[in-house]
Design a protein around this motif. Sequence first.
Motif, PDB file in Angstrom:
ATOM      1  N   ARG A 236       0.841  -1.202   0.000  1.00 46.97           N
ATOM      2  CA  ARG A 236       0.000   0.000   0.000  1.00 46.97           C
ATOM      3  C   ARG A 236       0.881   1.258   0.000  1.00 46.97           C
ATOM      4  N   ALA A 237       1.947   1.219   0.809  1.00 48.37           N
ATOM      5  CA  ALA A 237       2.862   2.373   0.824  1.00 48.37           C
ATOM      6  C   ALA A 237       3.522   2.560  -0.545  1.00 48.37           C
ATOM      7  N   VAL A 238       3.867   1.453  -1.207  1.00 47.76           N
ATOM      8  CA  VAL A 238       4.477   1.530  -2.543  1.00 47.76           C
ATOM      9  C   VAL A 238       3.526   2.238  -3.505  1.00 47.76           C
ATOM     10  N   VAL A 239       2.277   1.756  -3.548  1.00 47.75           N
ATOM     11  CA  VAL A 239       1.296   2.326  -4.482  1.00 47.75           C
ATOM     12  C   VAL A 239       1.074   3.801  -4.166  1.00 47.75           C
ATOM     13  N   TRP A 240       1.011   4.123  -2.904  1.00 45.12           N
ATOM     14  CA  TRP A 240       0.765   5.501  -2.502  1.00 45.12           C
ATOM     15  C   TRP A 240       1.945   6.410  -2.858  1.00 45.12           C
ATOM     16  N   CYS A 241       3.164   5.952  -2.550  1.00 44.64           N
ATOM     17  CA  CYS A 241       4.362   6.753  -2.855  1.00 44.64           C
ATOM     18  C   CYS A 241       4.490   7.007  -4.357  1.00 44.64           C
ATOM     19  N   ILE A 242       4.098   6.028  -5.167  1.00 45.25           N
ATOM     20  CA  ILE A 242       4.191   6.190  -6.621  1.00 45.25           C
ATOM     21  C   ILE A 242       3.066   7.093  -7.122  1.00 45.25           C
ATOM     22  N   ASP A 243       1.868   6.860  -6.620  1.00 45.14           N
ATOM     23  CA  ASP A 243       0.689   7.531  -7.159  1.00 45.14           C
ATOM     24  C   ASP A 243       0.577   8.974  -6.693  1.00 45.14           C
ATOM     25  N   ALA A 244       0.835   9.231  -5.430  1.00 40.97           N
ATOM     26  CA  ALA A 244       0.585  10.566  -4.880  1.00 40.97           C
ATOM     27  C   ALA A 244       1.509  10.807  -3.686  1.00 40.97           C
ATOM     28  N   PRO A 245       2.806  11.033  -3.963  1.00 41.91           N
ATOM     29  CA  PRO A 245       3.757  11.196  -2.852  1.00 41.91           C
ATOM     30  C   PRO A 245       3.366  12.340  -1.904  1.00 41.91           C
ATOM     31  N   GLU A 246       2.733  13.398  -2.435  1.00 42.27           N
ATOM     32  CA  GLU A 246       2.383  14.520  -1.555  1.00 42.27           C
ATOM     33  C   GLU A 246       1.309  14.105  -0.542  1.00 42.27           C
ATOM     34  N   LYS A 247       0.338  13.312  -1.008  1.00 39.74           N
ATOM     35  CA  LYS A 247      -0.675  12.804  -0.066  1.00 39.74           C
ATOM     36  C   LYS A 247      -0.035  11.850   0.932  1.00 39.74           C
ATOM     37  N   TYR A 248       0.864  11.012   0.415  1.00 39.89           N
ATOM     38  CA  TYR A 248       1.524  10.048   1.292  1.00 39.89           C
ATOM     39  C   TYR A 248       2.252  10.759   2.437  1.00 39.89           C
ATOM     40  N   PHE A 249       3.042  11.790   2.103  1.00 38.81           N
ATOM     41  CA  PHE A 249       3.821  12.449   3.153  1.00 38.81           C
ATOM     42  C   PHE A 249       2.936  13.312   4.061  1.00 38.81           C
ATOM     43  N   ALA A 250       1.828  13.832   3.532  1.00 39.02           N
ATOM     44  CA  ALA A 250       0.880  14.541   4.397  1.00 39.02           C
ATOM     45  C   ALA A 250       0.382  13.575   5.485  1.00 39.02           C
ATOM     46  N   GLU A 251       0.160  12.332   5.081  1.00 38.63           N
ATOM     47  CA  GLU A 251      -0.304  11.333   6.046  1.00 38.63           C
ATOM     48  C   GLU A 251       0.811  10.946   7.027  1.00 38.63           C
ATOM     49  N   VAL A 252       2.059  10.890   6.554  1.00 39.74           N
ATOM     50  CA  VAL A 252       3.182  10.615   7.469  1.00 39.74           C
ATOM     51  C   VAL A 252       3.230  11.693   8.555  1.00 39.74           C
ATOM     52  N   VAL A 253       3.063  12.954   8.146  1.00 39.18           N
ATOM     53  CA  VAL A 253       3.088  14.043   9.126  1.00 39.18           C
ATOM     54  C   VAL A 253       1.904  13.896  10.084  1.00 39.18           C
ATOM     55  N   ARG A 254       0.712  13.644   9.539  1.00 36.97           N
ATOM     56  CA  ARG A 254      -0.476  13.530  10.391  1.00 36.97           C
ATOM     57  C   ARG A 254      -0.303  12.411  11.416  1.00 36.97           C
ATOM     58  N   ALA A 255       0.138  11.240  10.931  1.00 39.43           N
ATOM     59  CA  ALA A 255       0.288  10.102  11.840  1.00 39.43           C
ATOM     60  C   ALA A 255       1.340  10.391  12.914  1.00 39.43           C
ATOM     61  N   SER A 256       2.368  11.166  12.558  1.00 42.95           N
ATOM     62  CA  SER A 256       3.453  11.407  13.515  1.00 42.95           C
ATOM     63  C   SER A 256       3.009  12.297  14.667  1.00 42.95           C
ATOM     64  N   ILE A 257       1.972  13.128  14.443  1.00 45.70           N
ATOM     65  CA  ILE A 257       1.534  14.015  15.528  1.00 45.70           C
ATOM     66  C   ILE A 257       0.164  13.652  16.075  1.00 45.70           C
ATOM     67  N   ALA A 258      -0.448  12.594  15.519  1.00 41.76           N
ATOM     68  CA  ALA A 258      -1.784  12.208  15.985  1.00 41.76           C
ATOM     69  C   ALA A 258      -1.716  11.655  17.416  1.00 41.76           C
ATOM     70  N   GLY A 259      -2.789  11.837  18.154  1.00 43.04           N
ATOM     71  CA  GLY A 259      -2.884  11.242  19.486  1.00 43.04           C
ATOM     72  C   GLY A 259      -1.931  11.887  20.478  1.00 43.04           C
ATOM     73  N   ILE A 260      -1.704  11.172  21.592  1.00 39.77           N
ATOM     74  CA  ILE A 260      -0.829  11.702  22.645  1.00 39.77           C
ATOM     75  C   ILE A 260       0.618  11.406  22.255  1.00 39.77           C
ATOM     76  N   GLY A 261       1.477  12.397  22.442  1.00 37.92           N
ATOM     77  CA  GLY A 261       2.891  12.200  22.097  1.00 37.92           C
ATOM     78  C   GLY A 261       3.108  12.388  20.605  1.00 37.92           C
ATOM     79  N   THR A 262       4.378  12.546  20.265  1.00 37.70           N
ATOM     80  CA  THR A 262       4.742  12.820  18.877  1.00 37.70           C
ATOM     81  C   THR A 262       5.838  11.839  18.464  1.00 37.70           C
ATOM     82  N   ASP A 263       5.754  11.346  17.214  1.00 39.01           N
ATOM     83  CA  ASP A 263       6.832  10.522  16.673  1.00 39.01           C
ATOM     84  C   ASP A 263       7.786  11.472  15.947  1.00 39.01           C
ATOM     85  N   GLU A 264       8.718  12.026  16.738  1.00 38.23           N
ATOM     86  CA  GLU A 264       9.586  13.068  16.169  1.00 38.23           C
ATOM     87  C   GLU A 264      10.440  12.551  15.012  1.00 38.23           C
TER      88      GLU A 264
END
Lengths: 318, 318
Positions: A236-264
């Motif tokens: 899924r990450a492969v398809v996403w990185c190829i198809d829409a890298p900007e959406k993919y990295f927007a989601e990486v940022v979102r997931a890193s700050i979602a919830g309690i604590g941050t995945d710095e």
Amino acid sequence: MSTIRVPEEVPTPIQDSSRLNQAFQGWGTDEKTIVSILGRRNATQRREIRQVYQQVYKESLIGRLEAELSGDFKNAVILWMLDPPKRDAKLANEVLKMKKKGVDHLKVIIEIACATSPHHLMAVRQIYCSLFDCSLEEDITTYISSPLGKVLVNLVSSYRYDGEVIDMNLAKSEAATLRGTIEKKQLDNEYLVLILSTRNIYQLRATFICYLQTYGNSLYQDIKSCGSSDLASILRAVVWCIDAPEKYFAEVVRASIAGIGTDEDSLTRAIVSRAEIDMMGIRGEYYNANKISLDNAVLDDTSGDYENFLMTLLGTRA
Amino acid sequence: MSTIRVPEEVPTPIQDSSRLNQAFQGWGTDEKTIVSILGRRNATQRREIRQVYQQVYKESLIGRLEAELSGDFKNAVILWMLDPPKRDAKLANEVLKMKKKGVDHLKVIIEIACATSPHHLMAVRQIYCSLFDCSLEEDITTYISSPLGKVLVNLVSSYRYDGEVIDMNLAKSEAATLRGTIEKKQLDNEYLVLILSTRNIYQLRATFICYLQTYGNSLYQDIKSCGSSDLASILRAVVWCIDAPEKYFAEVVRASIAGIGTDEDSLTRAIVSRAEIDMMGIRGEYYNANKISLDNAVLDDTSGDYENFLMTLLGTRA
């Protein structure tokens, strides 16, 4: 499009080196100056500063930054100061040598293989060999068992044609091949791996559109319906990185700050590695998906020099 | 070691270009002069001559050679005048686009993937993309069906570590893995392909020695006993190119002149592509295997300008 703001009149590398050296002197370090210089220079300019600093002060600038800074701020600045291929070689190596690596960590390798230029990937492989005395493929084979390892080796070994050449008949026939393997839930099928690892990016995007038009679901959704195995997650990450890298990295940022604590680590990686490539587009995609600005979201989850540095890379600090 | 004899005092590219241009003038072409110049210049010098010739005479030297020369002589000189990565990209493309390609033709691709440096292979892949608007891997996938195509894609995608680092425990364990797959006659086994396409050359040679010491037969012999499929034939070439490229190319030369008639394409390819790499060693291996000198064998099967050119590359014409 890049978000970093290089000044219209850029100081010479000698001037920058001198100001950096001053920022290291005396009690405490002047982090603001470091950020205002390094956060506003492109990769070529940073390389020149590194070289001139070494010549003038007879020490490694990266070594000095290691000694002067600390925490997430230090990690972000060091990653930013490495030449991009070297940075990615180091990130890949760190991930492979982690004792407890989840499939999320391995996405770093997918990003390098599928969301950067063929030329960059080749440079990463070359520098990996010179840094670690073995090839990236060998380390993947050593640390990641098949079928995941085999798929990753194929992806990092690719050298895709870099032009926008699309064959619509091929797209249709390969969409059908992909559908056939997905229906049989054969995610390690050799044709599926060959298609995803050899075709050029534009051809693959055309194939993904054919897939959606013909079968009603996107390839991404269909892989998702194959279950939650590590291989499905990676593909899924492969398809996403190829198809829409900007959406993919927007989601990486979102997931890193979602919830309690941050995945710095993830937040730093996404911003540092994309600031000079497509961070402007990632920002747009972030807003579309989350209805708040990426800048405000990052501000909420970071502080101090680390925040100041990320905001500078995002172009929102003067 | 190279066999070509570059003169101690090399004329400037301007002088060489001028003499070549004179050789093209008037009735007939002065082939001897062309051979005596181009057959005694290394790859860098030939590139300089090409560039200077273009600047001074406003025409492509290769284009002019195409027009002036003919037959096997022309083919050999043109191959010799191409930059080595471009030459190999063209050879690979020709082979893939042949209507009736036997497995022997595909050995050209194995030679490029397994008997040249990792850096050279990367350069071939880069120039392949720019010449043919798609990647070498894509063309292999298009023209060669699996399992052969899959194995070839893996081999050309490799970027092996270039240093002499050997892990004897790994060699032992991978020899056992190879033996296991051979015993089951699984020549397209993923581990077998991964080992042969990712490990560095010195590591693989150590693995082959372990294999022989542990199991009594060489890996080459054991693959032979798996039958005469195309895949078995290709894998034997892979093992041979990795283990002993000089012996491999001595055999290419022998096979090209054996029996009635000569396979000039193979003979030209072997001599042109190895003259600057290891032709001295190939000559030695040829004598060991056949008890006559390679030079005499080639002399018996060639004539005229073609013979003169090959002999010059072999260093036996002053």
